[in-house]
Design an enzyme around this catalytic site. Structure first.
Site: not given
Length: 272
Positions: A94, A217, A245
């Site tokens: 991320s 996502d 995610h």
């Protein structure tokens, strides 16, 4: 205090090639436990917690340093320098994908390849050329929820991050991780994460990069991965048929194979 203690650095030393795994917002190094077994037999694996996360030293946190992603990128560089790392394979989840990119631009000799797990250079929509998935007011409301109902915010975000159809215990774990972080430190990292715009860095990429994107996502739509691949020289996009995610937690086997294949193209490593 040494960098190793400050960032709670842990090393699994079983090989000559080094992999650094960097966690995302609200997480810590423990989230990598699903992926590390695929590499621990023949790699040196470096795990750490950003200042303000996990078991890092909270007294080292300052808003001045950590209100922007540059401060977290400096954590990465300082851990690398403390361990004398070079030419490493950096895997960032991320926001850590962008943190790693910033660090690699600043100190290119430390890095060999980059792997980005569910990355987003900007969560904000900027039509017509870029759709990050959120309007500015959406993200402001998410941060406001942290002030009004911290536990409710943690549960809401954890559910969105893990995605539908995945192990509910992972959602509970992630929610607990969010809740265990000091609210001031968490909000500082949250604002740095959700309001960052790293699109300007993408064309500066000097390292081979693997982009791993989830097919479904809620934080990073498919258009984000396509935009990144088109903008980053030397990048490769792999869309994994998955929800959520956190591919390193929910689909570790699948992405381990993709990482091995990608890394092997550049270093002679065997594929799984």
């Amino acid at each position: 205090m040494t960098v190793v203690l400050r960032n709670n650095v842990k090393v699994i030393d079983s090989g000559h090639r080094t992999i650094m795994m960097a966690h995302g917002f609200g997480c810590d190094q423990n989230m990598w436990r699903f992926l590390t077994p695929f590499f621990s037999s023949d790699h040196r694996i470096v795990l750490f917690d950003y200042v303000g996360s996990g078991k890092s030293d909270p007294s080292s946190f300052t808003i001045e340093r950590y209100r922007h992603l540059d401060g977290y990128a400096q954590d990465v560089i300082e851990v690398c320098e403390a361990l004398d790392l070079r030419d490493l394979l950096f895997i960032g989840h991320s926001v850590s994908a962008m943190i790693g990119l910033i660090a690699a631009i600043r100190a290119p000799a430390l890095f060999g390849q980059l792997v980005m797990v569910c990355p987003s250079p900007s969560f904000l929509n900027d039509p017509p050329d870029y759709m990050g998935g959120f309007e500015h007011e959406d993200l402001e409301e998410l941060l406001a929820l942290m002030d009004r109902n911290y536990i409710g915010w943690a549960h809401h975000l954890a559910s969105a991050v893990i995605g539908t159809g995945n192990d509910e215990t992972l959602m509970a774990e992630l929610s607990g991780s969010f809740c265990s972080t000091d609210p001031l430190l968490a909000k500082t990292f949250a604002r740095a994460t959700f309001f960052a715009d790293c699109r300007k860095f993408l064309p500066e990429t000097a390292h081979p990069t693997l982009i791993l994107q989830s097919e479904n996502d809620s934080l990073a739509p498919l258009s984000v991965g396509s935009y990144m691949q088109a903008t980053m020289p030397g990048s490769r996009l792999e869309v994994v048929p998955a929800h959520g995610h956190c591919l390193h937690m929910t689909h570790a086997t699948e992405i381990a194979g993709l990482i091995r294949s990608f890394s092997g193209q550049h270093s002679g490593l065997r594929a799984l």
